[in-house]
Design a protein around this motif. Structure first.
Motif: not given
Length: 224
Positions: A14-20, A119-127, A132-136
């Motif tokens: 992504l050309p951005l920081d999704s967290d920010y 990030t889970a919906p973003i990964a899905a959108a990217l197919g 592996i991500a920080a787990m709440p």
């Protein structure tokens, strides 16, 4: 799958920081008190860019914010976030790179320091199936508690989480014929250093210098 392709997410695919940007979205939609939250969000982002961020401190801030809302509220907000911020930012070059590895039969995985809720919906959108991500931590009703499960998925933590995930699926890193990791950030040098094919992707200045010194290739996905 005899080849592994790992991808960082923010400023890599992504050309951005999704967290920010999630924090900015909360400010813009009035979900949080704007001045104090924006100041904290900006400060943490600056620390990340400088390589001085305490990931536990940041995740406590980010996950604590998520815990203020019920899961249905969060899910509705995230749908809006995807439509307004993320989907317009997914560019053909990133999709093409992912597809190239998928077509080659590689095991494709996104590994990111940003939490799984964002990030889970973003990964899905990217197919991409594997993330592996920080787990709440969640309560029995699926609401976020504001706590982090395990260690952060940043810096050397990405190496730890990668090895743990691969062991879980029964295929350690050494079992792959080759392993790629694409990242923009000097914070990811530990994981870049253990794969067979590190690729500095849209690299920051520190990573660009490191890549040159070590003979790693550089890739610029978002250049016009």
């Amino acid at each position: 799958m005899n080849k592994l392709a790992l991808f960082d997410l923010d400023h890599t695919l992504l050309p951005l920081d999704s967290d920010y940007e999630w924090g900015q979205f909360l400010v813009r939609t009035g979900a949080v008190e704007p001045k104090a939250f924006k100041r904290a969000n900006d400060d943490f982002f600056a620390q990340y860019q400088a390589g001085t961020l305490d990931p536990v401190e940041y995740l406590e801030f980010a996950l604590g914010t998520l815990a203020r809302f019920t899961r249905p509220q969060l899910d509705a907000m995230h749908c809006q976030f995807m439509l307004e911020v993320i989907e317009p930012s997914i560019l053909p070059a990133a999709r093409a790179l992912l597809q190239q590895h998928a077509d080659s039969g590689d095991l494709v995985v996104i590994i990111t320091a940003t939490n799984r809720f964002v990030t889970a919906p973003i990964a899905a959108a990217l197919g991409v199936e594997h993330l592996i991500a920080a787990m709440p931590e969640e309560d029995a009703h699926g609401n976020l508690t504001g706590k982090l499960l395990g260690i952060p998925t940043s810096g050397a933590g990405k190496v730890t989480h990668t090895h743990a995930w691969l062991e879980k699926i029964g295929k350690p890193l050494a079992a792959f014929e080759s392993s790629h990791f694409y990242s923009d950030s000097h914070n990811d040098i530990p994981l870049l250093s253990v794969v067979t094919h590190p690729v500095a992707t849209n690299p920051d200045a520190t990573l660009a210098t490191h890549a040159t010194n070590f003979g790693w290739p550089s890739l610029y996905l978002f250049n016009d």
